[in-house]
Scaffold this motif. Structure first.
Motif, PDB file in Angstrom:
ATOM      1  N   ASP A   1      -7.789  77.411  44.472  1.00 25.39           N
ATOM      2  CA  ASP A   1      -8.109  76.444  45.531  1.00 25.39           C
ATOM      3  C   ASP A   1      -9.084  75.368  45.057  1.00 25.39           C
ATOM      4  N   LEU A   2      -9.155  75.166  43.739  1.00 24.62           N
ATOM      5  CA  LEU A   2      -9.938  74.072  43.164  1.00 24.62           C
ATOM      6  C   LEU A   2      -9.053  73.367  42.143  1.00 24.62           C
ATOM      7  N   THR A   3      -8.862  72.066  42.313  1.00 27.11           N
ATOM      8  CA  THR A   3      -7.978  71.346  41.402  1.00 27.11           C
ATOM      9  C   THR A   3      -8.471  69.926  41.208  1.00 27.11           C
ATOM     10  N   VAL A   4      -7.922  69.276  40.199  1.00 26.04           N
ATOM     11  CA  VAL A   4      -8.217  67.879  39.927  1.00 26.04           C
ATOM     12  C   VAL A   4      -6.893  67.134  39.798  1.00 26.04           C
ATOM     13  N   CYS A   5      -6.883  65.897  40.270  1.00 21.77           N
ATOM     14  CA  CYS A   5      -5.689  65.056  40.211  1.00 21.77           C
ATOM     15  C   CYS A   5      -6.024  63.787  39.434  1.00 21.77           C
ATOM     16  N   LEU A   6      -5.265  63.534  38.376  1.00 20.04           N
ATOM     17  CA  LEU A   6      -5.485  62.363  37.533  1.00 20.04           C
ATOM     18  C   LEU A   6      -4.486  61.284  37.940  1.00 20.04           C
ATOM     19  N   GLU A   7      -4.989  60.209  38.490  1.00 25.05           N
ATOM     20  CA  GLU A   7      -4.105  59.125  38.912  1.00 25.05           C
ATOM     21  C   GLU A   7      -4.037  58.051  37.821  1.00 25.05           C
ATOM     22  N   ASP A   8      -2.945  58.060  37.085  1.00 20.52           N
ATOM     23  CA  ASP A   8      -2.700  57.057  36.040  1.00 20.52           C
ATOM     24  C   ASP A   8      -3.783  57.018  34.961  1.00 20.52           C
ATOM     25  N   VAL A   9      -4.457  58.141  34.735  1.00 18.76           N
ATOM     26  CA  VAL A   9      -5.351  58.240  33.579  1.00 18.76           C
ATOM     27  C   VAL A   9      -4.456  58.325  32.347  1.00 18.76           C
ATOM     28  N   HIS A  10      -4.526  57.344  31.460  1.00 19.62           N
ATOM     29  CA  HIS A  10      -3.511  57.253  30.408  1.00 19.62           C
ATOM     30  C   HIS A  10      -4.028  57.468  28.999  1.00 19.62           C
ATOM     31  N   LYS A  11      -5.333  57.442  28.780  1.00 20.10           N
ATOM     32  CA  LYS A  11      -5.857  57.648  27.427  1.00 20.10           C
ATOM     33  C   LYS A  11      -5.905  59.144  27.121  1.00 20.10           C
ATOM     34  N   HIS A  12      -5.278  59.517  26.014  1.00 16.99           N
ATOM     35  CA  HIS A  12      -5.101  60.937  25.738  1.00 16.99           C
ATOM     36  C   HIS A  12      -6.420  61.678  25.524  1.00 16.99           C
ATOM     37  N   HIS A  13      -7.430  61.003  24.990  1.00 20.08           N
ATOM     38  CA  HIS A  13      -8.701  61.719  24.820  1.00 20.08           C
ATOM     39  C   HIS A  13      -9.339  62.017  26.174  1.00 20.08           C
ATOM     40  N   ASN A  14      -9.099  61.166  27.169  1.00 22.93           N
ATOM     41  CA  ASN A  14      -9.600  61.447  28.516  1.00 22.93           C
ATOM     42  C   ASN A  14      -8.785  62.554  29.184  1.00 22.93           C
ATOM     43  N   LEU A  15      -7.465  62.486  29.042  1.00 24.98           N
ATOM     44  CA  LEU A  15      -6.607  63.542  29.580  1.00 24.98           C
ATOM     45  C   LEU A  15      -7.022  64.892  29.021  1.00 24.98           C
ATOM     46  N   SER A  16      -7.180  64.947  27.712  1.00 23.23           N
ATOM     47  CA  SER A  16      -7.524  66.188  27.043  1.00 23.23           C
ATOM     48  C   SER A  16      -8.856  66.726  27.539  1.00 23.23           C
ATOM     49  N   ALA A  17      -9.851  65.854  27.632  1.00 22.69           N
ATOM     50  CA  ALA A  17     -11.188  66.292  28.049  1.00 22.69           C
ATOM     51  C   ALA A  17     -11.174  66.812  29.480  1.00 22.69           C
ATOM     52  N   ILE A  18     -10.434  66.169  30.370  1.00 18.11           N
ATOM     53  CA  ILE A  18     -10.387  66.609  31.765  1.00 18.11           C
ATOM     54  C   ILE A  18      -9.687  67.953  31.886  1.00 18.11           C
TER      55      ILE A  18
ATOM     56  N   SER B   1     -12.037  70.622  30.735  1.00 23.25           N
ATOM     57  CA  SER B   1     -13.063  70.890  31.744  1.00 23.25           C
ATOM     58  C   SER B   1     -12.495  71.705  32.898  1.00 23.25           C
ATOM     59  N   ALA B   2     -11.273  71.363  33.317  1.00 19.26           N
ATOM     60  CA  ALA B   2     -10.633  72.103  34.406  1.00 19.26           C
ATOM     61  C   ALA B   2     -10.441  73.565  34.025  1.00 19.26           C
ATOM     62  N   ASP B   3      -9.994  73.798  32.797  1.00 20.95           N
ATOM     63  CA  ASP B   3      -9.837  75.166  32.307  1.00 20.95           C
ATOM     64  C   ASP B   3     -11.191  75.867  32.253  1.00 20.95           C
ATOM     65  N   ALA B   4     -12.213  75.154  31.792  1.00 22.67           N
ATOM     66  CA  ALA B   4     -13.536  75.750  31.615  1.00 22.67           C
ATOM     67  C   ALA B   4     -14.156  76.223  32.934  1.00 22.67           C
ATOM     68  N   VAL B   5     -13.871  75.530  34.030  1.00 20.65           N
ATOM     69  CA  VAL B   5     -14.443  75.936  35.317  1.00 20.65           C
ATOM     70  C   VAL B   5     -13.517  76.871  36.088  1.00 20.65           C
ATOM     71  N   GLY B   6     -12.345  77.187  35.510  1.00 23.68           N
ATOM     72  CA  GLY B   6     -11.467  78.167  36.126  1.00 23.68           C
ATOM     73  C   GLY B   6     -10.380  77.622  37.016  1.00 23.68           C
ATOM     74  N   CYS B   7     -10.107  76.320  36.957  1.00 24.10           N
ATOM     75  CA  CYS B   7      -8.973  75.786  37.722  1.00 24.10           C
ATOM     76  C   CYS B   7      -7.678  76.387  37.189  1.00 24.10           C
ATOM     77  N   HIS B   8      -6.724  76.605  38.083  1.00 21.91           N
ATOM     78  CA  HIS B   8      -5.410  77.044  37.616  1.00 21.91           C
ATOM     79  C   HIS B   8      -4.423  75.887  37.595  1.00 21.91           C
ATOM     80  N   ASN B   9      -4.573  74.938  38.516  1.00 18.95           N
ATOM     81  CA  ASN B   9      -3.650  73.808  38.633  1.00 18.95           C
ATOM     82  C   ASN B   9      -4.339  72.491  38.297  1.00 18.95           C
ATOM     83  N   VAL B  10      -3.603  71.632  37.629  1.00 24.76           N
ATOM     84  CA  VAL B  10      -4.008  70.244  37.432  1.00 24.76           C
ATOM     85  C   VAL B  10      -2.823  69.367  37.820  1.00 24.76           C
TER      86      VAL B  10
END
Length: 228
Positions: A19-36, A39-48
């Protein structure tokens, strides 16, 4: 298989926050995608969730450090379909948009123990008006310097780790939220990747695992895996 790997994976999956997720709207740089995603994995999110062009490749293991293997990624053609799926997953979800506007509140004032989805926007233009229309609240990270905002991946990390801190304090990581069938699939693939691949090739379901992560299967299973 190392017993410690099984227990590490199981510990991680037992603490996943569906019940915790992040939504990337048109984030296109791969280093930003990777970092997010990391981070989502690190805090225990299951869905992105991500609004992402269908003709472009999503993250690879090289760019995400393997984190994408532990995250369920949902790619969407537009923000409307992304929000629709997030609300379908949890009708009570609060949707937060990182947006510098007069009614935005400090990101630390949000109750992240509630079902939460955080929308972060494109690197140059930010979140679209269409996405903002879906948001229940706008949030900001207070800045004391000349810059008005942080890099999108840094901002996402700060917000996600604030959510983690609140959830830890509330004991929410003691819940087991992940569906058992999903957990078993991820455990099996994480502990026995070669056997998992052979099962896929032979259209065989994954057998059970014992308390140490070893495969529980009869001779018929192994015969089918070798000869089917």
């Amino acid at each position: 298989m190392e017993n410690t790997r099984y227990h590490r994976i199981k510990h991680v999956l037992d603490r996943r926050q569906t019940d915790l997720t992040v939504c990337l709207e048109d984030v296109h740089k791969h280093h930003n995608l990777s970092a997010i995603v990391r981070s989502a994995d690190a805090v225990g999110c299951h869905n992105v969730h991500a609004v992402w062009p269908q003709n472009q490749k999503w993250l690879t293991n090289n760019t995400s450090g393997g984190s994408k293997n532990w995250i369920a990624t949902h790619l969407h053609k537009d923000i409307d379909s992304a929000v629709a799926m997030m609300r379908q997953h949890n009708p009570q979800v609060q949707i937060l948009a990182t947006n510098l506007c007069p009614d935005a509140v400090d990101y630390r004032e949000i109750d992240y123990t509630l079902p939460t989805a955080i929308i972060v926007g494109q690197e140059k233009t930010g979140i679209s008006p269409q996405a903002l229309a879906h948001a229940d609240k706008n949030i900001i990270i207070p800045m004391q310097g000349m810059a008005q905002s942080l890099n999108v991946s840094v901002a996402a990390a700060l917000i996600l780790f604030e959510a983690q801190n609140q959830r830890l304090q509330a004991g929410l990581y003691d819940r087991t939220m992940l569906d058992e069938s999903i957990k078993h699939k991820m455990l099996f693939e994480g502990c026995h990747p070669i056997i998992a691949q052979k099962c896929k090739e032979k259209s065989q379901p994954y057998p059970a695992l014992d308390e140490t992560g070893e495969i529980i299967a009869d001779d018929e299973f192994w015969h089918k895996l070798k000869h089917a």
